[in-house]
Design a protein around this motif. Structure first.
Motif, PDB file in Angstrom:
ATOM      1  N   LEU A 291      67.898  -3.588 134.475  1.00  0.00           N
ATOM      2  CA  LEU A 291      67.547  -4.701 133.984  1.00  0.00           C
ATOM      3  C   LEU A 291      67.762  -4.861 132.588  1.00  0.00           C
ATOM      4  N   ARG A 292      67.963  -5.918 131.865  1.00  0.00           N
ATOM      5  CA  ARG A 292      67.590  -6.500 130.503  1.00  0.00           C
ATOM      6  C   ARG A 292      66.771  -7.802 130.574  1.00  0.00           C
ATOM      7  N   PHE A 293      65.857  -8.012 129.954  1.00  0.00           N
ATOM      8  CA  PHE A 293      65.055  -8.945 129.761  1.00  0.00           C
ATOM      9  C   PHE A 293      65.319  -9.706 128.472  1.00  0.00           C
TER      10      PHE A 293
ATOM     11  N   LYS B  55      64.329  -3.502 128.273  1.00  0.00           N
ATOM     12  CA  LYS B  55      65.095  -3.054 129.271  1.00  0.00           C
ATOM     13  C   LYS B  55      64.344  -2.582 130.509  1.00  0.00           C
ATOM     14  N   GLY B  56      64.857  -2.079 131.685  1.00  0.00           N
ATOM     15  CA  GLY B  56      64.269  -1.950 132.608  1.00  0.00           C
ATOM     16  C   GLY B  56      65.180  -1.196 133.798  1.00  0.00           C
ATOM     17  N   ILE B  57      64.288  -0.897 134.848  1.00  0.00           N
ATOM     18  CA  ILE B  57      64.904  -0.540 136.126  1.00  0.00           C
ATOM     19  C   ILE B  57      64.111  -1.116 137.420  1.00  0.00           C
TER      20      ILE B  57
ATOM     21  N   ILE C 236      63.921 -11.739 133.125  1.00  0.00           N
ATOM     22  CA  ILE C 236      65.081 -10.877 133.411  1.00  0.00           C
ATOM     23  C   ILE C 236      66.327 -11.781 132.990  1.00  0.00           C
ATOM     24  N   SER C 237      67.236 -11.347 131.946  1.00  0.00           N
ATOM     25  CA  SER C 237      68.171 -11.941 131.433  1.00  0.00           C
ATOM     26  C   SER C 237      69.742 -11.775 132.284  1.00  0.00           C
ATOM     27  N   GLU C 238      69.631 -10.343 132.536  1.00  0.00           N
ATOM     28  CA  GLU C 238      70.980  -9.964 133.117  1.00  0.00           C
ATOM     29  C   GLU C 238      70.493  -8.670 133.796  1.00  0.00           C
TER      30      GLU C 238
ATOM     31  N   ALA D 287      57.305  -7.768 138.017  1.00  0.00           N
ATOM     32  CA  ALA D 287      57.495  -7.499 136.809  1.00  0.00           C
ATOM     33  C   ALA D 287      57.713  -8.697 135.758  1.00  0.00           C
ATOM     34  N   GLU D 288      58.163  -9.716 136.212  1.00  0.00           N
ATOM     35  CA  GLU D 288      58.214 -11.018 135.386  1.00  0.00           C
ATOM     36  C   GLU D 288      56.806 -11.669 135.169  1.00  0.00           C
TER      37      GLU D 288
END
Lengths: 378, 378, 378, 378
Positions: free
Chosen positions: A236-238, A243-245, A212-214, A204-205
């Motif tokens: 996920l929060r970037f 946002k993400g999963i 991903i920040s948190e 993902a990154e």
């Protein structure tokens, strides 16, 4: 190349050897192939190593190899042991002047990973981490399209790595792969999260170019008496607001190695599955979905440089893996020749990805222990 | 049947009329088709309604219809208005003795939903909620297999409903469907969560037979100046220990109505996509995946009873929708005849699903406002 | 509408009734629903027909209906009997001034088909033949793209219609559908070729706008004691130089109604499967394949006009079928109103397609009897 | 191994080298890599060959290599030249006592192929022909299931190999691959039929275990001024009564290397595509389709023995190719060791497949010249 681990009964060692061999540029010259010296010897014979270069321990290997003339000794070492035996041989390799290819996760703890990162920086040696999936040409295409703004600002990422092979407690049957992967002493604090969750995180990154920040992780162990997690559902929060999963699991009955990713931007989106890795679905707001296929003239430069056969002849996991080795050797060769490597080949996961992965594991496990509280990756 | 809403410019009203008409058992006899009386009239003429049964308001419709002889007046009313006009006509219908088919979400607030639930119980009238997706024969097959233990205990559920049509602020262009769906006054407290998230929730709970006990929702609005959410990533925990993920989005560029679900049990799993609704993938621990297809002899009784054409001739959304109407009328007919309805046809979402959906919306929005804190659905 | 055939035990009659009913414009008012007068009566009651309009024979139906006032009598007749009972009721209908919807193949012999063609011309009545597959919106899109030159000159067509349901001699078990379809007295000289081969032929000629000029057919009967063909492999040559393959089969074990087509032009190609009829794959020489999906803004006018629900909500076989009825009634309405019909709706298979199908059957069977000698379609 | 052809500018030579190298058992030790001696030299240097073993001609190579001590000289030769340079080096290799891996088609004419077949018999040397597709593990599974009667008697085979890369006259632009493949002097009497049609023939006969007895071929050249066929549609009849269709094309715009096969038996059927080679669809008369996937425990012995990585990690074309080399070397090793090779590894196309392919080409071209008259393969 020398190899640590990967003797009889191992899985990933053989994969590394094929991957290293595909392009005909790398030769296995020595190894400390098993913790049991007898098996190490037999394994070395299986691979036609010269008897004097079948080592009993990796410590011995580094000692002996560094004494050999430069044109004889191994150029780099490939570390394919269980997780708890990544750090020490990697450290020793670097301290003895050898480049390193290392399996993921890079180490047993973030602290170890940071030490390796420091050592790499100090020694100037080259360190590759085998996050295989980023070796696929189509993943490189995905990264190129995302990071060049093809889809506008990225809003949402859905990445998953479901497996089903640990749906039952096969570690209790003595199955070797299951045993160490579910054993905190050999695998570390994480089970599925370390083994496959880190691949999803790295994918993902890498593709989005976002960090991903948190995260908020609901971490589970479904199989009774299992000592490590076998499933995690993660919000996920970037950085920058996406946002993400991410979810990874080893109890998704019937799933194989079904890593896949969807990335949604303002203007379009992409979808890629390892199941059919030569294909990527590219979706748009107001025109038909496009199906990108490796080997075609419309593919970007990076994908093209990492493709071996014409369109329609499928490439797979071993070729993706081989791309890491191929690029790694191109960097080594350039160093030897005192020239700059073509940037298109300076493209494999490094010690930095390894540190990132350890931070991810730490954050997920911490969040999991705090009922999925938001936890920062620093 | 009488219809409230669904006049010129509406989308879902026409779908209801087709669905009601497919099996040739239901006739539209009256309507209050639009809030603007003139459009209501024109819309009624479009549909060949008798002039005296084209009503200006639903209040008028109930008043007039209940005065008609039993064999002339409408048997039930179909409510296809925007969310804020579900409760009042539904309440009036029940109070005036009419059965109800209602669009989801059932009401504007949980309190309203509970009132309707109470009324249904008191009146003994029949109430169907059009969660279309559970009308698909293959969804019924999925439910049958899950709830009969085919897959062992359920461990994990992944359900998603991504759309892309609100990727840009089209509500600002006056697009009618977008306008009310993004308007808190007409849509309620939730945007994507109410519009499509509830479908995903209903699908997951229906298929598995499990109830979501608590959830952690990261709710977002990606499009600037939009007043309601257009994306949500949600961790789920079910009664009995299953975990899950639900995500719904209207900013997934390039996605159509891509609702899909995967359910993982101890022994096997299933996967279903609306995109190809006549197919279900059934995966096993140690044998090949099976591909179930509607219309075949191996399908269960419920799926078979809700399939109209032979295997290989695809059925779609309208047939799924029609299954709700068909079953609803079978229940009504049985009531009229004073007999028990065949349980296989007593199978459509009811007011209880509606209450459940409102609780889901409340929990998601509350969790979202609390930085995705775990929030119980009671 | 009146119906001939389609009583209890029939399959396709019910499909016609749903298709006719979907858009709420057609009402079944009378029928001669079965050759057995008792079953005909019961079938008529099932469908709520008025007793006086449940006819014992189609002859009686035409006689009585034509005596009714214009605003009471049926507008057209739908013929859904086995093949050997297509011609006579169709002829009578036309002679009595009724428009006709007829199942395919249009008649029992080419001669009969030509008679009907002449009658249609003379009477000016409207005649629709239910080659369902050309009713799919995506097939209309395919036709639009092919005939407008999107792919350049067409070079090759591959069309197939495999089924597996006659893999065993189920006609010997009394299965009704199998019985008449394998009986030369009711089905005609062809089995699979007439039943499904003609659909493939119609699809190929409709989409490409090209006519098959000659063919070479290897026609087989694989199931012992079967009286008609159950498989045919056919080489095609089209006017203008395109080549092709058509194969149809009822012994392809495990296949459902898997009609599919690929058309290759100089510049690109298309692929469409009934299995997922809302999708079409469009391939190009030097850019990514595109995936067209019904309901999207980029679709052409004809496809758009024949789509009922938004993108992502699948439509299926019944909607394709309904498109034939919908368009047919639009033509009828325009005639009644004395206006020209919008050409976009004057789009269904006609008596000419029926004649074409009979010529195709004749050519295939003749070629088959001559060891696949090239046989012209004149 | 020594190599003939495969120098700079070649395509398939590199594929052979990767395939030979994957399992780490084969080393390239010498080569006559190009017809131009200068390019041959440069190509040899590219591959790190010792200068004295970079030969100018294959004649020279055989002469010099046979003089070397047994443990130094090449064990076998790999022939990767255009078609017209297969026979002579293969003949010389056999006459000089070297085993042979040869590209297909085996020779320029059937007569040459028969000479090689005789030589192989006389010398007892091992000869492998690289019909790559039969190297896929899933193809071995297909063969095992078909020939063991899983599907009952085989009734129908549909095999196709469409490509689109010769849709335009790129041979006139000097493109090297296109040039020789469309040149009768280098390619032989057949274009697409020899290049890819033979692969389809070999795949069909290998999987089913049946031989094509006669065929009727409509052979075309669509691109103006092209000297060889670029498309063929072929009816097949097999010994024992099965029928079939084979089509191959290089003008199917947008197709890559889309070889696929369907085999229908009395009880079930299979479908395999190279596009996703690790998957096979297995269909049944009365139960759900199964999806076989390589790497799983339910796979048969032969497929398992030719799979390198776990289920879900895709393998591709290079691994299929490598299976031929791996098995070939196992046979050679067994001969060296004077033991019988494990039959599971004695599994690659031989000189007999090569003869068969030439007969197929002859029959297709003859049939094509006779307006698709039935032509026997003897």
């Amino acid at each position: 190349m020398g190899m640590i681990g990967g003797g009889r009964g191992a899985f990933i060692g053989g994969v590394h050897r094929i991957a290293a061999g595909i392009d005909g540029q790398i030769e296995l010259v020595c190894g400390a192939l098993h913790i049991d010296p007898e098996i190490a010897t037999l394994s070395g014979q299986d691979l036609f190593l010269k008897p004097e270069r079948i080592y009993k321990t990796y410590q011995e290997m580094f000692e002996k190899e560094r004494e050999l003339p430069a044109d004889e000794r191994m150029d780099f070492v490939s570390i394919v042991t269980p997780n708890h035996v990544h750090f020490d041989p990697a450290r020793l390799a670097l301290e003895n002047g050898f480049h390193v290819v290392c399996e993921k996760p890079i180490a047993f703890s973030l602290d170890e990973a940071l030490q390796l990162q420091k050592l790499v920086k100090e020694t100037g040696l080259t360190f590759a981490l085998t996050h295989t999936y980023t070796g696929y040409p189509m993943v490189k295409q995905a990264r190129e399209m995302c990071t060049s703004g093809t889809f506008g600002k990225i809003r949402k990422v859905v990445v998953e790595y479901p497996q089903g092979w640990l749906s039952t407690p096969i570690e209790q049957t003595g199955q070797q792969q299951a045993s160490w992967r579910t054993d905190p002493k050999r695998s570390g604090k994480a089970g599925s999260v370390g083994d496959i969750g880190t691949h999803a995180e790295n994918l993902a990154e890498t593709i989005t170019g976002l960090k991903i920040s948190e995260l908020s992780a609901d971490v589970s162990t479904f199989v009774e008496n299992r000592l490590l997690d076998d499933d995690a559902n993660i919000l996920l929060r970037f950085d920058g607001g996406a946002k993400g999963i991410l979810h990874c699991s080893q109890i998704c009955a019937g799933e194989e190695n079904a890593i896949k990713i969807k990335v949604y931007g303002e203007k379009g989106s992409l979808e890629w599955h390892q199941h059919e890795p030569n294909t990527m679905f590219v979706k748009w707001l107001e025109k038909p979905m496009e199906v990108y296929r490796t080997g075609n003239g419309y593919m970007g430069a990076s994908a093209a440089a990492h493709t071996r056969v014409p369109a329609g002849h499928p490439e797979g996991y071993l070729e993706a893996f081989a791309n890491i080795y191929r690029d790694f050797t191109k960097v080594l060769q350039a160093k030897l020749d005192g020239v700059d490597v073509d940037p298109i080949f300076n493209d494999f996961p490094t010690v930095d990805d390894g540190v990132r992965g350890m931070k991810f594991i730490d954050a997920v496990i911490e969040s999991g222990q705090n009922n999925a509280a938001w936890t920062k990756i620093v």
